[in-house]
Design a protein around this motif. Structure first.
Motif, short mmCIF file in Angstrom:
data_model
loop_
_atom_site.label_atom_id
_atom_site.label_comp_id
_atom_site.label_asym_id
_atom_site.label_seq_id
_atom_site.Cartn_x
_atom_site.Cartn_y
_atom_site.Cartn_z
N MET A 105 0.92 -1.21 -0.11
CA MET A 105 -0.02 -0.16 -0.17
C MET A 105 0.65 1.21 -0.05
O MET A 105 0.55 2.22 -0.62
N PRO A 106 1.92 1.34 0.76
CA PRO A 106 2.65 2.62 0.80
C PRO A 106 3.05 2.99 -0.70
O PRO A 106 2.99 4.17 -0.96
N SER A 107 3.48 2.11 -1.39
CA SER A 107 4.11 2.46 -2.78
C SER A 107 2.60 2.99 -3.66
O SER A 107 2.98 4.15 -4.32
N LEU A 108 1.69 2.75 -3.43
CA LEU A 108 0.39 3.33 -4.13
C LEU A 108 0.06 4.51 -3.79
O LEU A 108 -0.01 5.49 -4.44
N ALA A 109 0.10 4.89 -2.55
CA ALA A 109 -0.05 6.09 -1.80
C ALA A 109 0.80 7.02 -2.14
O ALA A 109 0.80 8.33 -2.63
N LEU A 110 2.07 6.70 -2.29
CA LEU A 110 3.31 7.67 -2.78
C LEU A 110 3.14 7.79 -4.18
O LEU A 110 3.37 9.06 -4.53
N VAL A 111 2.90 6.94 -5.07
CA VAL A 111 2.57 7.18 -6.52
C VAL A 111 1.50 8.08 -6.65
O VAL A 111 1.74 9.18 -7.36
N LEU A 112 0.42 7.88 -6.01
CA LEU A 112 -0.74 8.55 -6.42
C LEU A 112 -0.55 10.25 -5.88
O LEU A 112 -0.67 10.93 -6.68
N GLY A 113 0.22 10.38 -4.88
CA GLY A 113 0.38 11.65 -4.33
C GLY A 113 1.69 12.39 -5.05
O GLY A 113 1.44 13.70 -5.14
N ALA A 114 2.54 11.56 -5.41
CA ALA A 114 3.85 12.27 -6.06
C ALA A 114 3.54 12.56 -7.24
O ALA A 114 4.25 13.42 -8.01
N HIS A 118 0.82 12.44 -9.42
CA HIS A 118 -0.18 12.89 -10.26
C HIS A 118 -0.74 14.19 -9.87
O HIS A 118 -0.49 14.82 -8.66
N PRO A 119 -1.44 14.81 -10.58
CA PRO A 119 -1.51 16.39 -10.21
C PRO A 119 -2.61 16.29 -9.01
O PRO A 119 -3.41 15.18 -8.75
N PHE A 120 -2.58 17.41 -8.39
CA PHE A 120 -3.52 17.51 -7.09
C PHE A 120 -4.94 17.08 -7.44
O PHE A 120 -5.43 16.29 -6.30
N ARG A 121 -5.49 17.53 -8.27
CA ARG A 121 -6.99 17.02 -8.60
C ARG A 121 -7.09 15.54 -8.66
O ARG A 121 -8.10 15.05 -8.30
N GLN A 122 -6.14 14.99 -9.42
CA GLN A 122 -6.13 13.21 -9.41
C GLN A 122 -5.73 12.71 -8.34
O GLN A 122 -6.02 11.53 -7.99
N ALA A 123 -4.80 13.26 -7.47
CA ALA A 123 -4.12 12.61 -6.42
C ALA A 123 -5.27 12.75 -5.14
O ALA A 123 -5.17 11.61 -4.27
N VAL A 124 -5.95 13.67 -4.66
CA VAL A 124 -6.74 14.04 -3.86
C VAL A 124 -7.96 12.73 -3.50
O VAL A 124 -7.82 12.31 -2.43
N PRO A 125 -8.50 12.49 -4.39
CA PRO A 125 -9.71 11.18 -4.51
C PRO A 125 -9.36 10.19 -3.82
O PRO A 125 -9.67 9.66 -2.85
N PRO A 126 -8.21 9.48 -4.65
CA PRO A 126 -7.81 8.20 -4.07
C PRO A 126 -7.28 8.40 -2.73
O PRO A 126 -7.27 7.38 -1.72
N LEU A 127 -6.59 9.56 -2.45
CA LEU A 127 -5.82 9.56 -0.96
C LEU A 127 -6.77 9.91 -0.04
O LEU A 127 -6.80 9.22 1.12
N ARG A 183 3.03 15.60 -0.10
CA ARG A 183 2.64 16.29 1.26
C ARG A 183 1.50 17.13 0.97
O ARG A 183 0.54 17.06 1.88
N ARG A 184 1.40 17.93 -0.06
CA ARG A 184 0.19 18.85 -0.20
C ARG A 184 -1.01 17.98 -0.42
O ARG A 184 -2.24 18.12 0.47
N ALA A 185 -0.98 16.97 -1.13
CA ALA A 185 -2.35 15.91 -1.37
C ALA A 185 -2.48 15.20 -0.08
O ALA A 185 -3.78 15.31 0.26
N ALA A 186 -1.57 14.79 0.51
CA ALA A 186 -1.66 14.02 1.76
C ALA A 186 -2.27 14.87 2.82
O ALA A 186 -3.14 14.39 3.65
#
Length: 179
Positions: A1-10, A12-21, A53-56
């Motif tokens: 799971m950590p790699s998925l969270a890191l990939v999503l947030g790092a 992807h643009p903010f708009r795409q990262a926030v929903p899955p986070l 960090r911003r998205a998380a």
């Protein structure tokens, strides 16, 4: 799971990262923040770590759908004040709960509702016509009860999220304050 969270947030643009986070935060609130703190070991680029960090930090486990998550992102990007509460229990003068709403601006007594239209499309739902009519009636009764105890109820859909200026017009028309 950590790699998925890191990939999503790092990556992807903010708009795409926030929903899955948001969804990850709802299921794993402590690990998400730990994974972000461990990001330097997995995400070498400073800009990618900053995006993560911003998205998380923005992620909120109270968002119950991707539409609600994207709504929050757009409210932020469009310069509106953030809601004071998510999934807020609106109460009448006796203290009885009238409804639980997606977004609540306390000072203005304003409600924001992201509406997934599928619940209104009777053709998508099988079963008893009487049950569907009762469901629609309950939704209408909820709306009337909210109108009695709030200053306004702004509704928006996926179409409004695809055109952020439409969302901005809706929020402005209902008096959602700007930051």
């Amino acid at each position: 799971m950590p790699s998925l969270a890191l990939v999503l947030g790092a990556h992807h643009p903010f708009r795409q990262a926030v929903p899955p986070l948001d969804a990850i935060a709802a299921r794993h609130p402590v690990p998400l923040q730990r994974w972000v703190s461990e990001a330097p070991a997995h995400v070498p680029a400073a800009a990618a770590r900053a995006r993560l960090r911003r998205a998380a930090v923005f992620a909120d486990p109270r968002s119950e759908s991707a539409g609600e998550s994207l709504s929050r992102v757009l409210i932020e990007e469009l310069g509106f004040a953030p809601p004071t509460a998510l999934q807020h229990a609106v109460r009448d003068e006796r203290g009885w709960q009238v409804a639980r709403v997606d977004f609540w601006w306390e000072r203005e007594r304003l409600v924001g509702e992201f509406d997934g239209i599928g619940k209104y499309d009777l053709a998508l739902h099988g079963g008893d016509d009487a049950a569907r009519r009762r469901s629609i009636r309950r939704e209408k009764e909820r709306e009337v009860a909210l109108q009695r105890v709030t200053s306004g109820i702004a509704h928006w859909t996926w179409a409004d999220l695809r055109d952020p200026q439409r969302l901005a017009r809706i929020l402005t028309a209902f008096g959602v304050p700007r930051r």
